[in-house]
Scaffold this active site. Structure first.
Site, PDB file in Angstrom:
ATOM      1  N   ASP A 101       0.868  -1.049  -0.157  1.00  0.00           N
ATOM      2  CA  ASP A 101       0.007   0.129   0.044  1.00  0.00           C
ATOM      3  C   ASP A 101       0.931   1.410  -0.055  1.00  0.00           C
ATOM      4  OD1 ASP A 101      -2.304   1.496   0.141  1.00  0.00           O
ATOM      5  OD2 ASP A 101      -2.198   1.683   2.241  1.00  0.00           O
ATOM      6  N   TRP A 154      -9.763   0.710  -1.104  1.00  0.00           N
ATOM      7  CA  TRP A 154      -9.652  -0.376   0.191  1.00  0.00           C
ATOM      8  C   TRP A 154     -10.054  -1.758  -0.426  1.00  0.00           C
ATOM      9  CZ3 TRP A 154      -7.202   0.214   4.380  1.00  0.00           C
ATOM     10  CH2 TRP A 154      -7.330  -0.828   5.252  1.00  0.00           C
ATOM     11  N   ILE A 155      -9.206  -2.610  -0.149  1.00  0.00           N
ATOM     12  CA  ILE A 155      -9.432  -4.115  -0.499  1.00  0.00           C
ATOM     13  C   ILE A 155     -10.162  -4.749   0.842  1.00  0.00           C
ATOM     14  CG2 ILE A 155      -8.056  -6.256  -1.270  1.00  0.00           C
ATOM     15  CD1 ILE A 155      -5.850  -4.143  -1.963  1.00  0.00           C
TER      16      ILE A 155
END
Ligand code: G4P
Ligand code: MG
Length: 169
Positions: A101, A154-155
């Site tokens: 990220d 956002w995962i």
């Protein structure tokens, strides 16, 4: 955050992606002595990689976000590999995490592990977010694989789901 800003992955999709990464690693000729999983997100991906590479897993625990979800200025070590035993010295290490990220945790972890004088460290992540990174991959690291390149959203991972049926399994 609206649902359009989230991406959901199932265990099945994750397993397929890791299989592809493991095959790429094997084809590259990089043969790790040990897998190091960054917990907690990297635990399940590392365990799936082990199914293909069949190498032992060591774990490190790092946390960037506090319990109240505030980011810390630097990652906090929760658990680490015994530095006295020098378990990584001279070893080829495959470092595994779920998501690249901001790279803050990854850079911190790589620098800490490099100080253990391994022969080589390669990085494998399930997902890389295409975004401006805050951390860097140190120049000593020559091998890096990401299973999938994703937008900066956002995962939602299945292991975070309170209701796995509505997550999509
Ligand atoms: P990086 O170096 O690997 O890029 O990670 P970064 O420091 O930016 O942030 C690391 C923390 O943020 C990790 O959790 C990671 O799981 C979480 N994270 C970042 N993006 C996402 C995302 O899209 N979805 C989810 N579910 N998590 C994300 P952590 O608090 O350090 O620990 P843990 O959750 O792995 O225990
Ligand atoms: Mg997390």
């Amino acid at each position: 955050m609206s649902s359009e800003e989230k991406i959901f992955f199932t265990y099945n999709q994750i397993h397929q992606t890791i299989k592809k990464v493991a095959e790429t690693i094997m084809e590259s000729g990089f043969d790790p002595d040990v897998i190091v999983a960054i917990g907690t997100g990297g635990f399940i991906p590392a365990r799936i990689i082990k199914t293909y590479l069949n190498k032992p897993i060591l774990t490190v625990g790092l946390r960037l976000y506090d319990a109240d979800n505030k980011p810390r200025t630097a990652p906090e070590k929760i658990q680490w590999i015994d530095e006295v035993e020098k378990k990584l010295k001279g070893k080829r290490v495959l470092l595994v995490d779920e998501v690249d990220d901001s790279r803050t945790t990854l850079e911190y972890c790589l620098r800490e592990l490099l100080s253990d004088e391994p022969a080589e460290i390669a990085v494998a992540v399930l997902h890389n977010k295409n975004k401006e990174k805050r951390g860097i991959i140190p120049e000593e690291i020559k091998l890096y694989w990401a299973g999938e390149e994703l937008e900066d959203k956002w995962i939602c991972y299945p292991w975070d789901a309170l209701d796995i049926d509505s997550h999509g399994i």
